[in-house]
Design a protein around this motif. Structure first.
Motif, PDB file in Angstrom:
ATOM      1  N   PHE A  28       0.857  -1.176   0.000  1.00  0.00           N
ATOM      2  CA  PHE A  28       0.000   0.000   0.000  1.00  0.00           C
ATOM      3  C   PHE A  28       0.899   1.235   0.000  1.00  0.00           C
ATOM      4  CE2 PHE A  28      -2.095  -3.393   2.352  1.00  0.00           C
ATOM      5  CZ  PHE A  28      -3.372  -3.419   1.809  1.00  0.00           C
ATOM      6  N   SER A  29       0.537   2.237  -0.781  1.00  0.00           N
ATOM      7  CA  SER A  29       1.338   3.461  -0.859  1.00  0.00           C
ATOM      8  C   SER A  29       0.464   4.670  -0.552  1.00  0.00           C
ATOM      9  CB  SER A  29       1.929   3.631  -2.252  1.00  0.00           C
ATOM     10  OG  SER A  29       2.742   2.546  -2.590  1.00  0.00           O
ATOM     11  N   PHE A  30       1.088   5.678   0.006  1.00  0.00           N
ATOM     12  CA  PHE A  30       0.424   6.933   0.342  1.00  0.00           C
ATOM     13  C   PHE A  30       1.231   8.053  -0.292  1.00  0.00           C
ATOM     14  CE2 PHE A  30       0.217   3.759   3.639  1.00  0.00           C
ATOM     15  CZ  PHE A  30      -1.139   3.585   3.802  1.00  0.00           C
ATOM     16  N   GLY A  31       0.568   9.095  -0.728  1.00  0.00           N
ATOM     17  CA  GLY A  31       1.287  10.151  -1.418  1.00  0.00           C
ATOM     18  C   GLY A  31       0.918  11.539  -0.944  1.00  0.00           C
ATOM     19  N   TYR A  32       1.498  12.504  -1.602  1.00  0.00           N
ATOM     20  CA  TYR A  32       1.320  13.905  -1.254  1.00  0.00           C
ATOM     21  C   TYR A  32      -0.150  14.306  -1.261  1.00  0.00           C
ATOM     22  CZ  TYR A  32       1.866  18.968  -1.482  1.00  0.00           C
ATOM     23  OH  TYR A  32       1.777  20.303  -1.241  1.00  0.00           O
ATOM     24  N   THR A  33      -0.932  13.708  -2.157  1.00  0.00           N
ATOM     25  CA  THR A  33      -2.345  14.072  -2.252  1.00  0.00           C
ATOM     26  C   THR A  33      -3.246  13.227  -1.349  1.00  0.00           C
ATOM     27  OG1 THR A  33      -2.686  12.587  -4.125  1.00  0.00           O
ATOM     28  CG2 THR A  33      -2.073  14.885  -4.630  1.00  0.00           C
ATOM     29  N   THR A  34      -2.697  12.211  -0.679  1.00  0.00           N
ATOM     30  CA  THR A  34      -3.497  11.352   0.190  1.00  0.00           C
ATOM     31  C   THR A  34      -3.932  12.123   1.428  1.00  0.00           C
ATOM     32  OG1 THR A  34      -2.207   9.429  -0.524  1.00  0.00           O
ATOM     33  CG2 THR A  34      -3.591   9.169   1.442  1.00  0.00           C
ATOM     34  N   GLN A  35      -5.226  12.152   1.666  1.00  0.00           N
ATOM     35  CA  GLN A  35      -5.789  12.857   2.818  1.00  0.00           C
ATOM     36  C   GLN A  35      -6.443  11.849   3.766  1.00  0.00           C
ATOM     37  OE1 GLN A  35      -5.269  16.180   3.217  1.00  0.00           O
ATOM     38  NE2 GLN A  35      -4.084  15.981   1.321  1.00  0.00           N
ATOM     39  N   GLU A  36      -6.752  12.297   4.985  1.00  0.00           N
ATOM     40  CA  GLU A  36      -7.393  11.422   5.962  1.00  0.00           C
ATOM     41  C   GLU A  36      -8.720  10.885   5.436  1.00  0.00           C
ATOM     42  OE1 GLU A  36      -7.496  12.555  10.125  1.00  0.00           O
ATOM     43  OE2 GLU A  36      -5.743  13.833   9.795  1.00  0.00           O
ATOM     44  N   SER A  37      -9.454  11.703   4.690  1.00  0.00           N
ATOM     45  CA  SER A  37     -10.740  11.255   4.138  1.00  0.00           C
ATOM     46  C   SER A  37     -10.526  10.109   3.139  1.00  0.00           C
ATOM     47  CB  SER A  37     -11.482  12.415   3.479  1.00  0.00           C
ATOM     48  OG  SER A  37     -10.694  12.994   2.454  1.00  0.00           O
ATOM     49  N   ASP A  38      -9.443  10.183   2.363  1.00  0.00           N
ATOM     50  CA  ASP A  38      -9.108   9.095   1.434  1.00  0.00           C
ATOM     51  C   ASP A  38      -8.815   7.818   2.216  1.00  0.00           C
ATOM     52  OD1 ASP A  38      -9.137  10.881  -0.804  1.00  0.00           O
ATOM     53  OD2 ASP A  38      -7.084  11.475  -0.319  1.00  0.00           O
ATOM     54  N   LEU A  39      -8.070   7.988   3.294  1.00  0.00           N
ATOM     55  CA  LEU A  39      -7.685   6.847   4.123  1.00  0.00           C
ATOM     56  C   LEU A  39      -8.923   6.181   4.718  1.00  0.00           C
ATOM     57  CD1 LEU A  39      -5.027   5.531   5.151  1.00  0.00           C
ATOM     58  CD2 LEU A  39      -5.335   6.876   7.221  1.00  0.00           C
ATOM     59  N   LYS A  40      -9.846   6.989   5.231  1.00  0.00           N
ATOM     60  CA  LYS A  40     -11.058   6.443   5.837  1.00  0.00           C
ATOM     61  C   LYS A  40     -11.863   5.645   4.812  1.00  0.00           C
ATOM     62  CE  LYS A  40     -15.226   7.636   8.315  1.00  0.00           C
ATOM     63  NZ  LYS A  40     -16.153   8.638   8.751  1.00  0.00           N
ATOM     64  N   GLU A  41     -12.033   6.207   3.619  1.00  0.00           N
ATOM     65  CA  GLU A  41     -12.786   5.520   2.571  1.00  0.00           C
ATOM     66  C   GLU A  41     -12.097   4.221   2.152  1.00  0.00           C
ATOM     67  OE1 GLU A  41     -14.266   6.271  -2.025  1.00  0.00           O
ATOM     68  OE2 GLU A  41     -13.568   7.971  -0.840  1.00  0.00           O
ATOM     69  N   ALA A  42     -10.792   4.277   1.970  1.00  0.00           N
ATOM     70  CA  ALA A  42     -10.037   3.080   1.578  1.00  0.00           C
ATOM     71  C   ALA A  42     -10.104   2.013   2.666  1.00  0.00           C
ATOM     72  CB  ALA A  42      -8.590   3.445   1.269  1.00  0.00           C
TER      73      ALA A  42
END
Length: 154
Positions: A125-139
């Motif tokens: 799994f990778s996280f990037g500059y545009t990854t936000q907490e809301s993205d994390l919650k949805e994923a």
């Protein structure tokens, strides 16, 4: 009064400023990504255990990149997991970057002397500059559902 070969000073100055800003933000961004990664690992691993899957965070106690984690879910077919994630709009990879696109076990994981079940169930799994907490919650919601589905016996 510009001839061929003249250095584009405006572009050079812009590049210099971009590099300066990136270096300035590097520590803050690394910390932000590490926090997202740690939160992700904690929630996914807790959920995996709840559905009867033993998670293994690869190199958990070693110095690691702040934006990548590889987690093995023993007993889960990594290809099935990856396809299910793809259908949910989540990009994951099996194994490591050195084995990208291959069905074969990642050479880096083999070199670590990990067990065959761990190697065969590793998901990156990778996280990037545009990854936000809301993205994390949805994923996380989708990944936890995928884990539930992958452990459900017909």
């Amino acid at each position: 009064d510009i001839r061929g070969g003249t250095e584009p000073l405006a572009l050079i100055t812009g590049c210099q400023e971009a590099v300066r800003r990136a270096i300035t933000r590097q520590k803050v961004e690394s910390l932000r990504l590490k926090t997202l990664k740690n939160t992700f690992e904690s929630i996914v691993c807790e959920h995996a255990r709840r559905v009867g899957v033993t998670p293994v965070i690869i190199c958990q106690n070693a110095p690691r990149s702040p934006h990548i984690t590889t987690i093995a879910f023993s007993g889960i077919d990594r290809q099935a997991f990856m396809m299910a994630a793809d259908l949910e709009g989540i990009a994951v990879a099996t194994g490591t970057a050195c084995a990208s696109g291959s069905q074969e076990p990642a050479p880096a994981l083999i070199a670590m002397n990990l067990s065959k079940p761990v190697i065969q169930s590793a998901i990156r799994f990778s996280f990037g500059y545009t990854t936000q907490e809301s993205d994390l919650k949805e994923a996380l919601e989708k990944i936890c559902q995928i884990l539930r589905n992958c452990t459900t016996k017909p």
